[in-house]
Design a protein around this motif. Structure first.
Motif, mmCIF file in Angstrom:
data_model
loop_
_atom_site.group_PDB
_atom_site.id
_atom_site.type_symbol
_atom_site.label_atom_id
_atom_site.label_comp_id
_atom_site.label_asym_id
_atom_site.label_seq_id
_atom_site.Cartn_x
_atom_site.Cartn_y
_atom_site.Cartn_z
ATOM 1 N N SER A 493 0.831 -1.230 0.000
ATOM 2 C CA SER A 493 0.000 0.000 0.000
ATOM 3 C C SER A 493 0.850 1.258 0.000
ATOM 4 O O SER A 493 0.370 2.352 -0.342
ATOM 5 N N GLN A 494 2.118 1.163 0.388
ATOM 6 C CA GLN A 494 2.986 2.340 0.493
ATOM 7 C C GLN A 494 3.856 2.533 -0.750
ATOM 8 O O GLN A 494 4.661 3.469 -0.808
ATOM 9 N N VAL A 495 3.733 1.636 -1.730
ATOM 10 C CA VAL A 495 4.565 1.739 -2.940
ATOM 11 C C VAL A 495 4.125 2.946 -3.768
ATOM 12 O O VAL A 495 2.944 3.070 -4.107
ATOM 13 N N PRO A 496 5.045 3.857 -4.128
ATOM 14 C CA PRO A 496 4.702 5.039 -4.947
ATOM 15 C C PRO A 496 4.218 4.630 -6.328
ATOM 16 O O PRO A 496 4.583 3.572 -6.856
ATOM 17 N N GLU A 497 3.430 5.510 -6.964
ATOM 18 C CA GLU A 497 2.869 5.223 -8.290
ATOM 19 C C GLU A 497 3.953 5.167 -9.363
ATOM 20 O O GLU A 497 3.799 4.468 -10.375
ATOM 21 N N GLU A 498 5.066 5.933 -9.155
ATOM 22 C CA GLU A 498 6.092 5.975 -10.206
ATOM 23 C C GLU A 498 6.947 4.698 -10.261
ATOM 24 O O GLU A 498 7.741 4.512 -11.188
ATOM 25 N N TYR A 499 6.796 3.790 -9.271
ATOM 26 C CA TYR A 499 7.517 2.509 -9.325
ATOM 27 C C TYR A 499 6.918 1.651 -10.437
ATOM 28 O O TYR A 499 5.699 1.544 -10.569
ATOM 29 N N ILE A 500 7.764 1.049 -11.226
ATOM 30 C CA ILE A 500 7.323 0.189 -12.332
ATOM 31 C C ILE A 500 7.587 -1.281 -11.944
ATOM 32 O O ILE A 500 8.703 -1.639 -11.591
#
Length: 881
Positions: A493-500
């Protein structure tokens, strides 16, 4: 072939180049074998046998081994006597158009091993070629791992003569593999000698490779000389043919120029004491008869060398004693210099411990298999040379300084490795950190970029943890996916959106960012560049060192000789040896001589020394009588061993010794069947005696122990008598001879033949039986004491009483002895059961110690023990009770 697949066609075509080898065919990460090779390899290596479609109706048998573990499998096959051909992919399969190009890069066989566990560190591993033409035989022997190369010629007027000389050479060098020209390969006696008697792998090599003209050209090319005279090979056609064929064989099988083969030495067998196979075995020079181990042999006593090179040198000295008295005295003088400075021997030993096997390091350098750790070993070894030079400077001995050239200590090579190779360099080049920082600018740039990249990765990990609040976030790397950010499932849930997203695992997800991808390219590019650059620089350093091989090999020989001399001095000091006088006269005079091996087993204080005088006049033959186990065999062997030790330049186990140089030592000791050649014990004995009678000279030392026992008594006495006369006669041989025998009839020869003297073993009669005093005294033994020996062995009292009764009748010459003794059965004694002998009748009133000693004797496995081991146990029991 038309039906086969392209790859299998390629396999069979390549295999035709090496029909006598198992072909390791590289397919990706495996070496594969097919057809008959697969059947053999799967059986010998105990690996799974599978199959592969090959274009035929039936699948081809197949087995394989991983390429990274291939060395262990190759070693096992070579150990079993196979040749292994390594076929590599010569291009990247991605770039190949059609079938991948493959070639054999090397053939490995017992005689061409350059490294690995099959090489004994203190023993040479020779490949030998033999060339027979008319009455001449060329012999060339090379240790591929060290570059030691020797050639000689054998000339014999008869086939028996050159076969005998060939046997002597094989026994001395014990090659791992022999290459034969067709004339020799087709000779059943020669082939049987090599394969059956010595158990050596023998291979046929076509006659065209033994061409003298081509051989001469190849020798001139290898050693960079203009004429064969520079190699002492001019007009030695047989030697040239053998040596040329050996180099040609290496060209074909090793597929490279072996730059460490820099010298070839022609030797004449007449320059060294000739020792036939029987003598080497009977005297147990380098290995014991029973266990074939070094321990318990003469070499086992003498070898206190520190380096592998020194060990090989000392072995060669033991196997080839000198004949030139000046050369013997020169080596002896070097041993004396160390002996006289005994307090400093530990200091020299400490220096030698820093020296690795320089000869085999040169071999690895030539084969291109040297690794970074090897170069560090080379540096450490070269670093010890100035220390050795300074140590020798402090000695007042010109002989020692003559052995060591202090003008060239190869400091430039040491400095190159010191500047270039990192002190913590790994064994494998691809592991990196091989080249020192500061040696090469481009390597430094790549290394700095790599290290900065790693710092950046660590900083990224810290930044992302703070940014996301994920405390267990990690930045990782593997070879398949490169760099990635790993987050456990509980933190999704804490993973940023810009991580691919890059990969999904059971309990985690792996991601990357454009920034991380960009840095990954830079880091991996720097790492690849660093590895490529380090590899290139390492190869340049290796190529530079190739030109220095002759200098390194020269120093290796010098250090090896010093180590062997140190060993002889150390043994002389610790074992109470003395320096013998060496002369060219014909006398051998030994005062209180001892057997070095037996003495080491039972202790210096327990061995009883004996004198011996042999000359070519009044006392050139000693007839020694006495019972078994009294010490006759030990005495005659120790005289031979002391003489041999003196002629290798060693001190000897005695109070004093004057040794007249002998040309050969012959022994005829013990008896055993030769089942392989279908010879009985008696036939083996007679064959060995015949060899002595044909080849001994007045300068020889002959050791004979109990000849003629394998036939009837009268035949045996007659043969022994005739042999004694022939050896004694100065018109036929006149050799110095020690003859141990039970035939008391021979003692009459002392009164008939001037120069023959009777000697015997001193005994002491006691109420409890006979005691052997182990002392040699003038005069014959008055009886054989065979029944006393039987009593000592544990025969029941009834059997020994019956034996004395029979002996009394036989000695009395009574006509009725046959009826009385052989027809009438002896009375059955109480306690005896049929024919079962009770070897341990325990007497009443034994002490506890005596009962324990008897128990020890009862449990002995005598059939598995050597006489020396039995004697050792007896001495220990005597001390105990």
């Amino acid at each position: 072939m038309a039906q086969l697949t392209p790859m299998m066609t390629q396999y069979l075509q390549i295999h035709e180049e090496v029909p006598d080898a198992l072909l390791f065919f590289r397919l990706g990460d495996f070496y594969e074998m097919f057809f008959d090779d697969a059947l053999k390899a799967s059986r010998e290596l105990e690996i799974a046998l599978t199959g592969r479609d090959c274009g035929l109706e039936e699948r081809a048998p197949m087995c394989g081994v991983p390429y990274h573990a291939a060395q262990n499998y190759i070693t096992r096959l070579v150990e079993k006597g196979y040749k292994v051909a390594i076929c590599e992919q010569m291009e990247d399969p991605k770039d190949a158009k059609g079938i991948v190009k493959r070639e054999i890069i090397r053939v490995i066989s017992p005689g061409t091993i350059s490294e690995g566990k099959l090489l004994e560190s203190k023993k040479n591993n020779y490949l030998m070629t033999l060339y027979l033409e008319n009455d001449g035989l060329g012999v060339a022997s090379l240790d591929v791992s060290t570059g030691d190369f020797f050639v000689t010629e054998i000339k014999g007027k008869t086939k028996e003569q050159w076969l005998s000389q060939l046997s002597d050479e094989l026994g001395r060098l014990l090659p791992a593999e022999v290459i034969l020209n067709p004339a020799l390969f087709k000779d059943p006696q020669a082939l049987g000698l090599i394969e059956n008697r010595f158990g050596i792998l023998a291979s046929l090599y076509p006659e065209k490779y033994f061409n003298i003209k081509n051989g001469s050209k190849r020798l001139l090319e290898q050693f960079d000389v203009y004429a064969l005279g520079a190699l002492d090979l001019e007009r030695r056609d047989h030697a040239i043919a053998a040596a040329g064929a050996l180099l040609g064989y290496l060209d074909e099988t090793q597929k490279r120029v072996l730059t460490h083969i820099k010298t070839v030495r022609y030797y004449n067998s007449r320059d060294y004491m000739v020792l036939d196979l029987s003598t080497r075995r009977n005297l147990e020079l380098t290995q014991t008869l029973r266990t074939l181990e070094k321990r318990g042999s003469l070499l086992g006593v003498l070898d206190k060398t520190v380096t592998a090179m020194g060990g090989r040198t000392l072995r060669r000295w033991v196997e080839a004693p000198l004949l030139n008295s000046a050369a013997i005295l020169e080596r002896q003088g070097c041993v004396t210099a160390f002996y006289d400075n005994s307090s400093r021997l530990p200091e020299f030993k400490a220096m030698l411990t820093k020296v690795y096997d320089l000869e085999r390091l040169c071999g690895k350098l030539s084969f291109g298999s040297i690794n970074p750790k090897d170069l560090l070993a080379l540096k450490q070894s070269l670093g010890a040379l100035p220390l050795i030079s300074g140590f020798l400077d402090s000695f007042d001995s010109e002989k020692l300084m003559y052995l060591f050239d202090k003008e060239d200590l190869i400091t430039d090579v040491w400095e190159l490795i010191e500047r270039a190779i990192d002190d913590e360099a790994p064994m494998v080049l691809k592991d990196g950190h091989v080249i020192k920082t500061g040696y090469h600018p481009e390597i430094d740039e790549f290394r700095e970029a790599t290290e900065k990249g790693q710092d950046w990765i660590r900083d990224l990990e810290c930044r992302e943890r703070e940014k996301t609040g994920i405390k267990n976030l990690k930045v990782k790397y593997n070879r398949v996916f490169g760099y990635f950010i790993e987050v456990t499932r509980s933190n999704f849930s804490q993973v940023p959106e810009e991580y691919i997203r890059k990969q999904t695992l059971a309990n985690a997800e792996r991601y990357f960012t454009p920034e991380l991808k960009d840095m990954e390219n830079k880091i991996l590019g720097a790492q690849e560049g660093l590895l490529r650059c380090e590899t290139q620089v390492f190869q340049e350093i290796r190529d530079d060192l190739l030109t220095q091989i002759p200098r390194i090999q020269k120093k290796a020989k010098e250090v090896a000789q010093l180590d062997a001399i140190y060993s002889l001095a150390t043994v002389a000091l610790h074992n109470h040896f003395v320096c013998p006088e060496i002369s060219d006269d014909k006398a051998i005079v030994i005062t209180n001589g001892r057997h070095p091996v037996v003495e080491e087993m039972i202790g210096f204080d327990h061995f009883i020394g004996n004198d011996c005088t042999l000359d070519n006049d009044e006392q050139r033959m000693l007839l020694i009588t006495g019972p078994n186990m009294a010490g006759k065999s030990t005495f005659i062997r120790q005289v031979a061993i002391i003489t041999l030790m003196a002629q290798i330049g060693s001190f000897v186990p005695a109070e004093a010794a004057n040794i007249g140089v002998v040309d050969r030592i012959f022994t005829r000791v013990g008896a055993s069947d030769d089942l392989a050649s279908g010879q009985s014990t008696f036939m083996v004995e007679m064959t060995e005696v015949a060899n002595i009678l044909k080849n001994a000279t007045e300068k020889s030392l002959v050791i004979l122990d109990e000849i003629g026992r394998g036939t009837s008594t009268f035949d045996g006495i007659s043969i022994a008598w005739a042999v004694v006369e022939h050896l004694h006669n100065q018109q036929t041989i006149g050799a110095k001879t020690l003859f141990a025998t039970h035939y008391h009839e021979l003692t009459e020869l002392e009164s008939l033949k001037p120069g023959i003297k009777n000697f015997s073993i001193r005994l002491k009669d006691t109420p409890d039986g006979v005691i052997f005093l182990r002392k040699i005294i003038p005069g014959p033994a008055d009886q054989s004491y065979g029944i006393e020996v039987a009593k000592l062995a544990g025969f029941p009292a009834g059997v020994t009483r019956r034996a004395r009764e029979i002996l009394g009748h036989l000695e009395s010459g009574e006509d009725t002895y046959r009826q009385e003794l052989l027809v009438t059965e002896p009375p059955m004694l109480s306690g005896e059961k049929g024919n079962q002998l009770n070897f341990f009748e325990i007497a009443q009133g034994m002490t506890k110690e005596e009962e324990e000693a008897l128990g020890t004797i009862r449990d002995l496995k005598i059939e598995e023990m050597t006489p020396m081991e039995v004697m050792n146990v007896v001495y220990q029991l005597r001390e105990k009770i």
